[in-house]
Design an enzyme around this catalytic site. Structure first.
Site, PDB file in Angstrom:
ATOM      1  N   CYS A  13       0.792  -1.137   0.063  1.00 20.66           N
ATOM      2  CA  CYS A  13       0.022  -0.074  -0.014  1.00 20.66           C
ATOM      3  C   CYS A  13       1.035   1.176   0.114  1.00 20.66           C
ATOM      4  CB  CYS A  13      -1.091  -0.266   1.230  1.00 20.66           C
ATOM      5  SG  CYS A  13      -0.154  -0.192   2.703  1.00 20.66           S
ATOM      6  N   ASN A  16       2.493   1.557   4.005  1.00 21.92           N
ATOM      7  CA  ASN A  16       2.819   0.154   4.974  1.00 21.92           C
ATOM      8  C   ASN A  16       2.667   0.253   6.414  1.00 21.92           C
ATOM      9  OD1 ASN A  16       5.587  -2.030   5.346  1.00 21.92           O
ATOM     10  ND2 ASN A  16       3.600  -2.586   5.076  1.00 21.92           N
ATOM     11  N   CYS A  18      -1.061   0.957   7.355  1.00 23.21           N
ATOM     12  CA  CYS A  18      -2.833   0.481   7.274  1.00 23.21           C
ATOM     13  C   CYS A  18      -3.056  -0.509   6.740  1.00 23.21           C
ATOM     14  CB  CYS A  18      -3.524   1.836   7.014  1.00 23.21           C
ATOM     15  SG  CYS A  18      -3.351   3.187   8.050  1.00 23.21           S
ATOM     16  N   ARG A  19      -3.187  -0.640   5.275  1.00 27.66           N
ATOM     17  CA  ARG A  19      -3.949  -1.688   4.531  1.00 27.66           C
ATOM     18  C   ARG A  19      -2.880  -2.691   4.263  1.00 27.66           C
ATOM     19  NH1 ARG A  19      -5.136   2.261  -0.415  1.00 27.66           N
ATOM     20  NH2 ARG A  19      -3.091   3.219   0.469  1.00 27.66           N
ATOM     21  N   SER A  20      -1.750  -2.745   3.928  1.00 29.64           N
ATOM     22  CA  SER A  20      -0.865  -3.992   3.541  1.00 29.64           C
ATOM     23  C   SER A  20      -0.606  -4.739   4.904  1.00 29.64           C
ATOM     24  CB  SER A  20       0.241  -3.469   2.922  1.00 29.64           C
ATOM     25  OG  SER A  20       1.235  -2.710   3.341  1.00 29.64           O
ATOM     26  N   ASP A 130      -7.961   4.078   0.920  1.00 25.07           N
ATOM     27  CA  ASP A 130      -6.953   4.440   1.898  1.00 25.07           C
ATOM     28  C   ASP A 130      -7.700   4.947   3.220  1.00 25.07           C
ATOM     29  OD1 ASP A 130      -5.272   5.767   3.478  1.00 25.07           O
ATOM     30  OD2 ASP A 130      -4.183   6.908   1.749  1.00 25.07           O
TER      31      ASP A 130
HETATM   32  P1  4NP Z   1      -1.813   2.928   3.888  1.00 26.93           P
HETATM   33  O1  4NP Z   1      -2.109   4.348   4.476  1.00 26.93           O
HETATM   34  O2  4NP Z   1      -1.147   3.161   2.655  1.00 26.93           O
HETATM   35  O3  4NP Z   1      -2.889   2.102   3.932  1.00 26.93           O
HETATM   36  O4  4NP Z   1      -0.716   2.357   5.033  1.00 26.93           O
HETATM   37  C1  4NP Z   1      -1.570   5.399   4.736  1.00 26.93           C
HETATM   38  C2  4NP Z   1      -0.545   5.652   5.523  1.00 26.93           C
HETATM   39  C3  4NP Z   1       0.168   6.827   5.808  1.00 26.93           C
HETATM   40  C4  4NP Z   1      -0.037   7.805   4.609  1.00 26.93           C
HETATM   41  C5  4NP Z   1      -1.046   7.366   3.852  1.00 26.93           C
HETATM   42  C6  4NP Z   1      -1.866   6.333   3.568  1.00 26.93           C
HETATM   43  N1  4NP Z   1       0.382   9.092   4.636  1.00 26.93           N
HETATM   44  O5  4NP Z   1      -0.092   9.981   3.983  1.00 26.93           O
HETATM   45  O6  4NP Z   1       1.489   9.184   5.392  1.00 26.93           O
END
Ligand code: 4NP
Length: 160
Positions: A13, A16, A18-20, A130
């Site tokens: 994702c 790294n 939340c989703r992955s 997201d």
């Molecule tokens: P992820 O979520 O891609 O599912 O881990 C996010 C985590 C951090 C950010 C965006 C999405 N960020 O902008 O820092």
């Protein structure tokens, strides 16, 4: 066809956190419950290295924990070696897929890139949104989508 000894899946994702990492935990539990931990290896990584070294987001960990998943992975960015090391590289949304294709070192690597919702049985979403700027419902939706798609993924791999 001869059965492959080991099959390696990398979930990707943006951050790294939340989703992955959730996909990793959901898939590991399914693989473990199916008695396939020796054959199927699972890891996760992010497109960006901004959160490198961090645990998963505390909101994501809390929602996952309520469903019995322990998110213990530490954020790291995708590396070039990953494209050689893993059999399947699974992104969560179209942007992840575009970024992964840009990072892929060769055409064989591009062929390993797939989107998580390709494996969904309940085709309500064509990407995993997201949750970072969402409320609790965004984190619950991520887990609903991942539980569904990881089940479909395991079925597909089991046929190999
Ligand atoms: P992820 O979520 O891609 O599912 O881990 C996010 C985590 C951090 C950010 C965006 C999405 N960020 O902008 O820092």
């Amino acid at each position: 066809m001869e059965k492959k000894k080991e099959y390696k899946i990398l979930f990707v994702c943006l951050g790294n956190i939340c989703r992955s990492p959730s996909a990793e935990a959901v898939m590991k539990k399914l693989v473990q419950d199916a008695g396939l931990s020796d054959r199927i290896k699972v890891d996760s990584a992010g497109i960006i290295g901004y959160h490198e070294g961090e645990q998963a987001d505390p909101r994501m960990r809390a929602h996952a924990a309520r469903r019995g998943y322990k998110l213990d992975s530490i954020s790291r960015p995708v590396r070039t070696e990953d494209f050689f090391d893993f059999d399947l590289i699974i992104g969560m949304d179209n942007r992840n897929i575009d970024d992964l294709k840009r990072k892929a070192p060769d055409l064989e690597s591009v062929a390993k890139i797939h989107q998580m919702t390709e494996y969904s049985r309940n085709k309500l979403y064509d990407y995993v949104p997201d949750p970072y700027y969402s409320g609790a419902e965004g984190f619950e939706l991520v887990l609903d989508l991942l539980e569904d798609a990881c089940g479909g993924l395991l079925e597909e791999i089991s046929l190999l």
